[in-house]
Design a protein around this motif. Structure first.
Motif, short mmCIF file in Angstrom:
data_model
loop_
_atom_site.label_atom_id
_atom_site.label_comp_id
_atom_site.label_asym_id
_atom_site.label_seq_id
_atom_site.Cartn_x
_atom_site.Cartn_y
_atom_site.Cartn_z
N VAL A 187 -10.18 -37.36 22.70
CA VAL A 187 -9.83 -36.42 22.53
C VAL A 187 -9.34 -35.32 21.21
N GLN A 188 -9.86 -36.61 20.44
CA GLN A 188 -9.50 -35.24 19.13
C GLN A 188 -11.49 -35.10 18.81
N ASP A 189 -12.55 -35.64 19.23
CA ASP A 189 -13.96 -35.07 19.08
C ASP A 189 -14.91 -34.13 20.39
N THR A 190 -13.30 -34.35 21.05
CA THR A 190 -13.80 -32.86 22.01
C THR A 190 -13.54 -31.78 21.01
N LEU A 191 -11.64 -31.64 20.44
CA LEU A 191 -11.42 -30.85 19.88
C LEU A 191 -12.16 -30.30 18.69
N ALA A 192 -12.55 -31.27 17.79
CA ALA A 192 -13.37 -31.43 16.64
C ALA A 192 -14.67 -30.13 16.66
N ALA A 193 -15.34 -30.71 18.59
CA ALA A 193 -16.96 -30.66 18.45
C ALA A 193 -16.52 -28.61 19.18
N LEU A 194 -15.08 -27.78 19.61
CA LEU A 194 -15.22 -26.89 20.16
C LEU A 194 -15.10 -25.07 18.64
N ARG A 195 -16.29 -24.55 19.19
CA ARG A 195 -16.07 -23.34 18.10
C ARG A 195 -14.81 -22.63 18.10
N PRO A 196 -14.21 -22.10 17.35
CA PRO A 196 -13.38 -21.35 16.93
C PRO A 196 -13.11 -20.32 18.43
N GLU A 197 -13.79 -19.81 18.33
CA GLU A 197 -14.18 -18.60 19.65
C GLU A 197 -13.30 -19.24 20.75
N GLU A 198 -14.30 -20.35 20.87
CA GLU A 198 -14.07 -20.91 22.40
C GLU A 198 -12.04 -21.72 22.00
N ARG A 199 -12.10 -22.59 21.02
CA ARG A 199 -10.80 -22.19 20.56
C ARG A 199 -9.29 -21.22 21.34
N ALA A 200 -9.75 -19.94 20.63
CA ALA A 200 -9.80 -18.91 21.49
C ALA A 200 -9.18 -19.26 22.64
N GLU A 201 -9.97 -19.05 23.68
CA GLU A 201 -10.74 -18.40 24.48
C GLU A 201 -9.52 -19.80 24.98
N LEU A 202 -9.59 -21.22 24.89
CA LEU A 202 -8.97 -21.98 25.23
C LEU A 202 -7.44 -22.03 25.04
N ILE A 203 -7.02 -21.39 24.14
CA ILE A 203 -5.35 -21.39 24.12
C ILE A 203 -4.89 -19.43 25.42
N ALA A 204 -5.74 -19.21 25.10
CA ALA A 204 -5.24 -17.38 26.03
C ALA A 204 -6.00 -18.19 27.20
N LEU A 205 -6.45 -19.21 28.22
CA LEU A 205 -6.26 -19.86 29.41
C LEU A 205 -4.65 -20.80 29.29
N PHE A 206 -5.03 -21.38 28.81
CA PHE A 206 -3.66 -22.17 28.65
C PHE A 206 -2.83 -21.56 28.66
N SER A 207 -2.92 -20.43 28.09
CA SER A 207 -1.25 -19.55 27.53
C SER A 207 -0.79 -19.13 28.47
N ARG A 208 -2.07 -18.79 30.05
CA ARG A 208 -1.30 -17.71 30.91
C ARG A 208 -1.90 -18.93 32.05
N MET A 209 -1.83 -19.41 32.37
CA MET A 209 -2.08 -20.83 33.45
C MET A 209 -0.73 -20.95 34.59
N ARG A 210 -0.77 -20.84 35.41
CA ARG A 210 0.43 -21.47 36.13
C ARG A 210 0.12 -22.29 38.14
N SER A 211 0.60 -23.06 38.10
CA SER A 211 0.17 -23.53 39.54
C SER A 211 0.91 -23.02 41.03
N GLY A 212 2.36 -22.12 40.92
CA GLY A 212 3.19 -22.36 42.18
C GLY A 212 3.04 -22.94 42.59
N ARG A 213 3.36 -22.92 44.31
CA ARG A 213 2.71 -23.82 44.99
C ARG A 213 1.73 -24.77 45.12
N GLY A 214 1.19 -23.87 44.60
CA GLY A 214 -0.85 -24.07 44.98
C GLY A 214 -1.04 -25.89 44.95
#
Length: 308
Positions: A187-214
């Motif tokens: 996973v460290q290799d995957t993180l290292a490959a991310l650009r700053p804007e990609e990290r920001a996009e992932l943080i925005a995405l993961f900070s709003r995900m929910r599963s509900g009952r889905g």
């Protein structure tokens, strides 16, 4: 620089339609005559966006639906894969959409896109599958048992509150935890490959995900790979299957099985570091392939009578 994936730092506005089989949450963004219908996978809903820029830049209207159990779509609305495909076709009629340029299935949303293409051939013109679950057993037993524990009733809200806090307060730790199950690479290799804007996009995405009952519902309705194989064999429209061999969440064998089961399907191998093909270095070329796939071939010009 790569164009942004289109994920805003906030929730996109959605609506709820009351249809014959129940309520369904959706987001409709009209742009042009061609409409793309998107079925996201686990932990996603219509208020979130991922990888939609490829469709918006081509002038496509977007219809994004929350599958059963996600967002404001009850788990009882078209509870099966085929049932929700029919609900989405009814939603298209409700919105006055008479043709779907492509049904797009992402991850666990892939089977619903396949079902919509198979059951509504007069409506759906193309099928695009991205890191999609195919006609193979999914997920593995360890993941299935663990998911029922952390995303089951009574724990789902606690799980996501903890993850949201972690991603916002300790983003490196949060990203490492969440990306670890999506890649076969360290996973460290995957993180290292991310650009700053990609990290920001992932943080925005993961900070709003929910599963509900889905997500727990997905584990139940996606337990019949033979049924999905039969649906895939009934698809008659052109199909594009996109996936990475480094995907740990939905192994590449699923893409291969989909490409084999759907007549004439084209398999496009992404070089992404894992499940999130939109973050791969080759995404711009794949996006171009998608745009070309969505563009109808020009009709040959008929010679005028004067030139005969």
């Amino acid at each position: 620089m790569r164009a942004p994936l289109g994920l805003p730092f906030g929730e996109l506005p959605t609506r709820v339609a009351q249809l014959s089989r129940g309520a369904v949450e959706f987001r409709y963004e009209p742009r042009g005559p061609a409409t793309v219908v998107v079925f996201y996978g686990g932990h996603m809903r219509a208020g979130l966006a991922l990888g939609e820029e490829v469709f918006a830049s081509g002038g496509c209207s977007l219809l994004v639906v929350s599958r059963p159990g996600y967002g404001r779509t009850p788990v009882t609305t078209g509870a099966s894969v085929t049932g929700f495909a029919d609900v989405t076709a009814e939603l298209c009629a409700h919105l006055g959409i008479s043709a779907v340029a492509a049904a797009v299935g992402v991850s666990a949303g892939g089977p619903t896109a396949v079902a919509m293409a198979a059951r509504h051939p007069a409506l759906v013109e193309r099928l695009i599958l991205q890191s999609a679950v195919g006609p193979l057993p999914w997920p593995d037993r360890r993941t299935r048992v663990g998911a029922r524990l952390v995303f089951g009733a009574g724990m789902e809200a606690v799980t996501w509150a903890t993850l949201h806090s972690l991603v916002r307060r300790a983003p490196n730790t949060g990203l490492r935890l969440l990306l670890g199950d999506l890649t076969v690479l360290p996973v460290q290799d995957t993180l290292a490959a991310l650009r700053p804007e990609e990290r920001a996009e992932l943080i925005a995405l993961f900070s709003r995900m929910r599963s509900g009952r889905g997500f727990v519902h997905d584990l139940d309705v996606l337990r019949t790979p033979a049924a999905l194989a039969r649906l895939a064999a009934q698809v008659r429209c052109p199909a594009l299957v996109i996936a990475s061999r480094k995907d740990a969440a939905v192994p590449f064998a699923h893409a291969q099985s989909l490409a084999s089961a759907i007549p004439g399907a084209e398999l496009v191998e992404s070089q992404a570091e894992g499940h999130l093909v939109w973050f791969g270095r080759d995404w711009p070329s794949i996006a171009e392939r998608i745009r070309a796939f969505l563009t109808p071939p020009e009709m040959p010009t008929q010679p005028s009578r004067q030139s005969l």
